[in-house]
Design a protein around this motif. Structure first.
Motif, PDB file in Angstrom:
ATOM      1  N   PHE A  43       0.792  -1.222   0.000  1.00 28.93           N
ATOM      2  CA  PHE A  43       0.000   0.000   0.000  1.00 28.93           C
ATOM      3  C   PHE A  43       0.833   1.286   0.000  1.00 28.93           C
ATOM      4  N   PRO A  44       1.930   1.339   0.747  1.00 33.04           N
ATOM      5  CA  PRO A  44       2.739   2.563   0.668  1.00 33.04           C
ATOM      6  C   PRO A  44       3.264   2.819  -0.733  1.00 33.04           C
ATOM      7  N   ARG A  45       3.614   1.758  -1.451  1.00 29.90           N
ATOM      8  CA  ARG A  45       4.095   1.943  -2.823  1.00 29.90           C
ATOM      9  C   ARG A  45       2.978   2.464  -3.705  1.00 29.90           C
ATOM     10  N   LEU A  46       1.793   1.965  -3.453  1.00 32.55           N
ATOM     11  CA  LEU A  46       0.630   2.429  -4.214  1.00 32.55           C
ATOM     12  C   LEU A  46       0.437   3.917  -3.993  1.00 32.55           C
ATOM     13  N   LYS A  47       0.586   4.331  -2.750  1.00 28.12           N
ATOM     14  CA  LYS A  47       0.428   5.750  -2.425  1.00 28.12           C
ATOM     15  C   LYS A  47       1.503   6.575  -3.091  1.00 28.12           C
ATOM     16  N   PHE A  48       2.701   6.019  -3.152  1.00 30.27           N
ATOM     17  CA  PHE A  48       3.812   6.748  -3.755  1.00 30.27           C
ATOM     18  C   PHE A  48       3.538   7.001  -5.231  1.00 30.27           C
ATOM     19  N   VAL A  49       3.033   5.980  -5.898  1.00 29.98           N
ATOM     20  CA  VAL A  49       2.794   6.113  -7.337  1.00 29.98           C
ATOM     21  C   VAL A  49       1.569   6.971  -7.629  1.00 29.98           C
ATOM     22  N   PHE A  50       0.519   6.782  -6.861  1.00 24.20           N
ATOM     23  CA  PHE A  50      -0.752   7.411  -7.208  1.00 24.20           C
ATOM     24  C   PHE A  50      -1.181   8.562  -6.310  1.00 24.20           C
ATOM     25  N   GLY A  51      -0.436   8.807  -5.249  1.00 23.60           N
ATOM     26  CA  GLY A  51      -0.790   9.929  -4.390  1.00 23.60           C
ATOM     27  C   GLY A  51      -2.119   9.727  -3.697  1.00 23.60           C
ATOM     28  N   SER A  52      -2.871  10.818  -3.592  1.00 25.70           N
ATOM     29  CA  SER A  52      -4.113  10.760  -2.816  1.00 25.70           C
ATOM     30  C   SER A  52      -5.153   9.877  -3.481  1.00 25.70           C
ATOM     31  N   SER A  53      -5.027   9.697  -4.809  1.00 25.13           N
ATOM     32  CA  SER A  53      -5.980   8.817  -5.498  1.00 25.13           C
ATOM     33  C   SER A  53      -5.956   7.414  -4.924  1.00 25.13           C
ATOM     34  N   ALA A  54      -4.789   7.000  -4.434  1.00 25.99           N
ATOM     35  CA  ALA A  54      -4.660   5.631  -3.933  1.00 25.99           C
ATOM     36  C   ALA A  54      -5.583   5.407  -2.737  1.00 25.99           C
ATOM     37  N   VAL A  55      -5.545   6.367  -1.804  1.00 29.60           N
ATOM     38  CA  VAL A  55      -6.382   6.221  -0.605  1.00 29.60           C
ATOM     39  C   VAL A  55      -7.857   6.258  -0.982  1.00 29.60           C
ATOM     40  N   GLN A  56      -8.192   7.191  -1.862  1.00 27.74           N
ATOM     41  CA  GLN A  56      -9.592   7.298  -2.281  1.00 27.74           C
ATOM     42  C   GLN A  56     -10.046   6.044  -3.016  1.00 27.74           C
ATOM     43  N   ALA A  57      -9.152   5.496  -3.845  1.00 29.45           N
ATOM     44  CA  ALA A  57      -9.500   4.287  -4.591  1.00 29.45           C
ATOM     45  C   ALA A  57      -9.703   3.103  -3.647  1.00 29.45           C
ATOM     46  N   LEU A  58      -8.805   2.954  -2.685  1.00 25.43           N
ATOM     47  CA  LEU A  58      -8.933   1.855  -1.721  1.00 25.43           C
ATOM     48  C   LEU A  58     -10.226   1.999  -0.927  1.00 25.43           C
ATOM     49  N   ASP A  59     -10.566   3.238  -0.652  1.00 21.88           N
ATOM     50  CA  ASP A  59     -11.802   3.493   0.073  1.00 21.88           C
ATOM     51  C   ASP A  59     -13.010   3.038  -0.744  1.00 21.88           C
ATOM     52  N   LEU A  60     -12.963   3.326  -2.052  1.00 21.05           N
ATOM     53  CA  LEU A  60     -14.050   2.908  -2.929  1.00 21.05           C
ATOM     54  C   LEU A  60     -14.175   1.386  -2.948  1.00 21.05           C
ATOM     55  N   VAL A  61     -13.014   0.714  -2.960  1.00 21.40           N
ATOM     56  CA  VAL A  61     -13.032  -0.754  -2.958  1.00 21.40           C
ATOM     57  C   VAL A  61     -13.635  -1.266  -1.656  1.00 21.40           C
ATOM     58  N   ASP A  62     -13.193  -0.669  -0.560  1.00 12.45           N
ATOM     59  CA  ASP A  62     -13.694  -1.065   0.760  1.00 12.45           C
ATOM     60  C   ASP A  62     -15.192  -0.934   0.862  1.00 12.45           C
ATOM     61  N   ARG A  63     -15.701   0.129   0.266  1.00 10.56           N
ATOM     62  CA  ARG A  63     -17.143   0.401   0.385  1.00 10.56           C
ATOM     63  C   ARG A  63     -17.941  -0.331  -0.681  1.00 10.56           C
ATOM     64  N   GLN A  64     -17.282  -1.256  -1.381  1.00 10.15           N
ATOM     65  CA  GLN A  64     -17.990  -2.052  -2.395  1.00 10.15           C
ATOM     66  C   GLN A  64     -18.669  -1.166  -3.433  1.00 10.15           C
ATOM     67  N   SER A  65     -17.968  -0.138  -3.857  1.00 12.09           N
ATOM     68  CA  SER A  65     -18.584   0.815  -4.790  1.00 12.09           C
ATOM     69  C   SER A  65     -18.432   0.417  -6.245  1.00 12.09           C
ATOM     70  N   ILE A  66     -17.705  -0.687  -6.489  1.00 10.90           N
ATOM     71  CA  ILE A  66     -17.453  -1.059  -7.881  1.00 10.90           C
ATOM     72  C   ILE A  66     -18.332  -2.238  -8.263  1.00 10.90           C
ATOM     73  N   THR A  67     -18.972  -2.113  -9.401  1.00 11.88           N
ATOM     74  CA  THR A  67     -19.800  -3.203  -9.908  1.00 11.88           C
ATOM     75  C   THR A  67     -19.325  -3.594 -11.290  1.00 11.88           C
ATOM     76  N   LEU A  68     -19.139  -4.882 -11.477  1.00 14.71           N
ATOM     77  CA  LEU A  68     -18.809  -5.409 -12.802  1.00 14.71           C
ATOM     78  C   LEU A  68     -20.105  -5.881 -13.426  1.00 14.71           C
ATOM     79  N   ILE A  69     -20.461  -5.242 -14.525  1.00 14.10           N
ATOM     80  CA  ILE A  69     -21.715  -5.586 -15.203  1.00 14.10           C
ATOM     81  C   ILE A  69     -21.372  -6.395 -16.442  1.00 14.10           C
ATOM     82  N   SER A  70     -21.971  -7.558 -16.554  1.00 11.98           N
ATOM     83  CA  SER A  70     -21.703  -8.367 -17.742  1.00 11.98           C
ATOM     84  C   SER A  70     -23.005  -8.937 -18.281  1.00 11.98           C
TER      85      SER A  70
END
Lengths: 136, 249
Positions: free
Chosen positions: A31-58
């Motif tokens: 995770f620290p490496r992720l933050k290094f590469v992506f900055g604040s987006s990393a934390v926000q993205a992980l938060d989205l994953v945690d909150r089950q905000s992503i849906t794969l529609i097929s």
């Protein structure tokens, strides 16, 4: 029907739980490496994953599209095959200014693919067409 | 889809090594001024792919071709033509509908997706969100075809875009935006060195490790196309102008 699981199954489940904990520890180092590469987006993205905000529609055809519920509650459409998100941040910073690699929604999609955790929704072929048509 | 074009150009020039890669390569943008032979070259790629024994070719364009480009003599065989499916979406909305519903159709999956005249569909919104989505959908549709075709199959994507001699700011922005999605570019430019016959220089950059390659395409009065390869030339000023404006953004 047995009430308790056979010993061999219990043992197996315990080993799997231990492996998952070990895995979580290894993930935590990344995770620290992720933050290094992506900055604040990393934390926000992980938060989205945690909150089950992503849906794969097929659909039965096999075609897929992702939808992400952003922090504002708005739903964005993401195409993982070619790197596209309908959010304004993507349009602005990734395409025009070329200073970000990904918006947080796309990053969340890729993370959820890696971590194998996202909602899944099956729709008909026609409904998938409508979803693709409606979101730009 | 740099590779099928490269095969057409190498084969036409008879100077190329027989390339038998099944790889389709990255999505390719075919650029040139009006009348520079983009449609003819795109059609040649269609004929080439049709002969490769994989899926059909899906050829999208706004208006039906007035006359079929002659191509190189060896490729204009009727059975190849039968493997090319033409569709003529009259508006941007219709084109979006074709792409978004591509998964609904049954039948053999295309192995090559071609769009002639992207500029006609971008006229309403040259460098905005719609352009981005259209480019993304083209790639997504090709990716879907690739996925349906199975692990060893490929689906290439070539799109032509008309350019003006003097690129203005808006067009340059649009070009930069499209180049995010189309890593390979092929430039067609009128060749002053060949009076009489209509000659065009073709420069192909696959966006990968391979260096830029060049060919000379000539259209005879009867429309037949001949291709000769040009050994790697030092960049000339006129070509530099188009590639440096690309680099700025």
């Amino acid at each position: 029907m047995a009430v308790a699981l056979p010993a061999v199954v219990e043992e197996l489940l315990n080993e799997m739980a231990a492996a998952m904990r070990e895995c979580a520890r290894s993930m935590a180092f990344l995770f620290p490496r992720l933050k290094f590469v992506f900055g604040s987006s990393a934390v926000q993205a992980l938060d989205l994953v945690d909150r089950q905000s992503i849906t794969l529609i097929s659909s039965p055809s096999g075609r897929r599209v992702y939808q992400v519920i952003g922090s504002s509650g708005k739903t964005y459409t993401c195409l993982a095959s070619c790197h596209y998100c309908s959010c304004p941040a993507f349009a602005f910073s990734v395409l025009r200014k070329s200073d970000s690699l990904l918006c947080k929604h796309l990053l969340a999609v890729y993370l959820s693919q890696v971590m194998r955790t996202c909602q899944q929704l099956s729709v008909s072929d026609k409904q998938l067409t409508d979803i693709l048509m409606e979101k730009k | 889809m740099a590779e099928v074009l490269r095969r057409v150009l190498n084969r036409g020039s008879a100077a190329g090594i027989a390339e038998n890669t099944a790889e389709s390569g990255p999505p390719l943008l075919l650029l040139g001024a009006p009348g520079s032979g983009k449609t003819a070259l795109l059609f040649a790629a269609a004929l080439e792919a049709a002969g490769e024994g994989r899926g059909p070719v899906l050829f999208l364009t706004r208006r039906p071709l007035q006359s079929l480009p002659r191509g190189t003599a060896r490729t204009l065989e009727p059975w190849r033509l039968q493997k090319i499916r033409f569709q003529y979406p009259p508006s941007t909305q219709e084109l979006l509908q074709v792409l978004c519903s591509a998964h609904e159709s049954t039948g053999p999956v295309p192995s090559l997706l071609l769009l002639d005249g992207l500029e006609e569909y971008l006229a309403e919104d040259p460098a905005g969100q719609d352009t981005t989505y259209l480019a993304a959908l083209l790639l997504d549709t090709a990716a879907y075809f690739r996925q349906r075709a199975g692990p060893s199959r490929q689906c290439g994507l070539i799109v032509t875009l008309q350019t003006q001699e003097e690129a203005d700011g808006g067009e340059a922005l649009q070009r930069a935006l499209l180049q995010r999605y189309f890593p390979a570019q092929c430039w067609l430019q009128a060749d002053e060195a060949s009076p009489g016959a209509q000659g065009f220089r073709v420069g192909l950059e696959s966006g990968g490790p391979r260096p830029r390659a060049e060919w000379l395409v000539t259209f005879r009065p009867d429309g037949e196309m001949t291709i000769t390869s040009r050994p790697n030339q030092t960049r000339e000023p006129s070509l530099d102008k188009s590639s440096s404006s690309r680099g700025q953004l």
